[in-house]
Design an enzyme around this catalytic site. Structure first.
Site, mmCIF file in Angstrom:
data_model
loop_
_atom_site.group_PDB
_atom_site.id
_atom_site.type_symbol
_atom_site.label_atom_id
_atom_site.label_comp_id
_atom_site.label_asym_id
_atom_site.label_seq_id
_atom_site.Cartn_x
_atom_site.Cartn_y
_atom_site.Cartn_z
ATOM 1 N N GLY A 1 1.154 6.464 -0.352
ATOM 2 C CA GLY A 1 0.164 7.342 0.248
ATOM 3 C C GLY A 1 -1.014 6.551 0.777
ATOM 4 C CD GLU B 1 1.864 3.195 -8.210
ATOM 5 O OE1 GLU B 1 2.318 3.731 -7.187
ATOM 6 O OE2 GLU B 1 2.539 2.423 -8.936
ATOM 7 N N GLY C 1 4.023 5.868 -3.218
ATOM 8 C CA GLY C 1 4.464 7.110 -2.616
ATOM 9 C C GLY C 1 5.695 6.968 -1.755
ATOM 10 C CG ASP D 1 1.163 8.816 -8.195
ATOM 11 O OD1 ASP D 1 1.640 7.729 -7.788
ATOM 12 O OD2 ASP D 1 0.377 9.494 -7.500
#
Length: 390
Positions: free
Chosen positions: A66, A140, A117, A148
């Site tokens: 993302g 991350e 992402g 995530d």
């Protein structure tokens, strides 16, 4: 519209080829791209003429994840509410959920970098094609976040405790390693991708899953894992299982340090360095997230991860993620980056990140400003589809 140039569509009879088209940004997903992908996947699911959806990236990346920087520019510089960031993650997780429960054939061609992402919009799909150019990572913890996009679901289902290793260290995997651990379903040399796409576009069968599987099996190769001084991490599964099965982060690092004393090598030294470089807060919540993911479905994982990311954005427990992004946004290294470009985490150590602080990340956010848990739309035949894919 910008989204139409950032996600290109090629109609090929019963196949739709979607190409992420932000090559200079390594195809990082912005809000417009997420919205467009969601609309198109839902539209294709209802279209009886569409049998297969192929997703790929332009340039040297499939997708690096993302792109929250525009959102955080609003939060950090313009002082807008953390809810702006929460809305971005909410839409991203909803897209991941659609792909994880998709009733038609999704084929992701991972011919390049796949991170964060980018894994969310591919690993949840039915077929994931790696090549010799593939580089996968979930970095991350080095950014003050946690794996995530449903990673607590798919990492927890890797062999042994390999998912903990990948998620906590941010280790990079190549295409052969992705295939070997199950993150990829097939390996196809990049020189054969054009021919592969052409054959997939000939789908005419009433059973597109069987058709796609037969085509992919005809093209797939079985590359050998790296075997030299710095061996593939999959050749270290015995050490990974011994160390990363420990209950706490402190115990994991202690076990690795014991291994390093007894059998010193560069791989284990690099693993220890990666963990000590990461955010202590991120390491602890990531470990718990992956452990909980083993006993949850993908929907439960995404809902929990949304709670966690909202706490990250609120910055009441740790400011690590937003502060790291602030350094990129405003070019101010003094706040969190020292001369060696090492973030100054807060809390500074694993010992300072107490259990009650970890626990707060997994609780509902105070219902101020009308906050609610992530609302995922009901999907058809959810259990059967999930079992079939992962």
């Amino acid at each position: 519209m910008a989204s139409e140039t950032q996600v290109l569509v090629d109609d090929k009879s019963s196949v739709r080829i979607l190409t992420l088209n932000r090559p200079k940004q390594l195809n990082a997903l912005n809000s417009n791209m997420i919205t467009r992908l969601m609309q198109m996947f839902l539209e294709y699911e209802e279209d009886p003429n569409v049998k297969i959806v192929i997703l790929k990236g332009q340039g040297r990346a499939f997708c690096v994840g993302g792109d929250p920087l525009p959102v955080f520019r609003d939060i950090v510089i313009q002082g807008k509410s953390w809810r702006v960031g929460a809305d971005f993650f909410s839409e991203q997780y909803k897209l991941d959920h659609i792909m994880a429960t998709y009733s038609k054939v999704q084929i992701s061609i991972l011919n390049g970098i796949v991170m964060g992402g980018g894994a969310g919009i591919s690993v949840h799909g039915r077929f994931r094609i790696a090549t010799e150019k593939t580089v996968f990572a979930m970095p991350e913890t080095e950014l003050g976040l946690f794996p995530d996009v449903g990673a607590s679901y798919f990492l927890s289902r890797l062999p042994g405790f390999f998912g903990e290793y990948v998620g906590l260290t941010g280790a990079r995997l190549d295409g052969a390693e992705m295939l070997a651990c199950g993150l990829a379903t097939h390996f196809v040399p990049s020189s054969r991708l054009t021919a592969l796409e052409a054959d997939l576009c000939k789908v005419g069968s009433s059973d597109p899953v069987t058709f796609a599987s037969a085509i992919l099996n005809a093209y797939t190769k079985h590359p050998k894992l790296k075997q030299h001084t710095f061996n593939s991490s999959l050749r270290r599964l015995d050490v990974i299982d011994r160390c990363f099965s420990r209950r706490t982060m402190e115990e994991i690092i202690s076990a690795l340090e014991k291994e390093a004393i007894e059998k010193p090598n560069e791989w284990i030294s690099a693993t220890i360095r990666a963990l000590k470089k990461a955010s202590p807060a991120s390491l602890k919540i990531s470990l718990r997230s992956i452990r909980e993911g083993r006993f949850q479905g993908v929907e439960q994982c995404l809902i929990r991860e949304y709670r966690m990311v909202c706490h990250v954005l609120k910055r009441e427990i740790s400011k690590d993620f937003v502060e790291v992004l602030s350094a990129f946004l405003i070019g101010c290294r003094a706040v969190v980056i020292d001369k060696d470009r090492n973030p100054k985490w807060e809390p500074r150590s694993l010992e300072e990140m107490k259990d009650n602080m970890v626990e707060r990340y997994f609780e509902r956010v105070d219902e101020e400003d009308g906050w609610e848990d992530l609302k995922l739309s009901p999907r058809k035949n959810l259990p059967a589809l999930i079992i079939a894919k992962l």
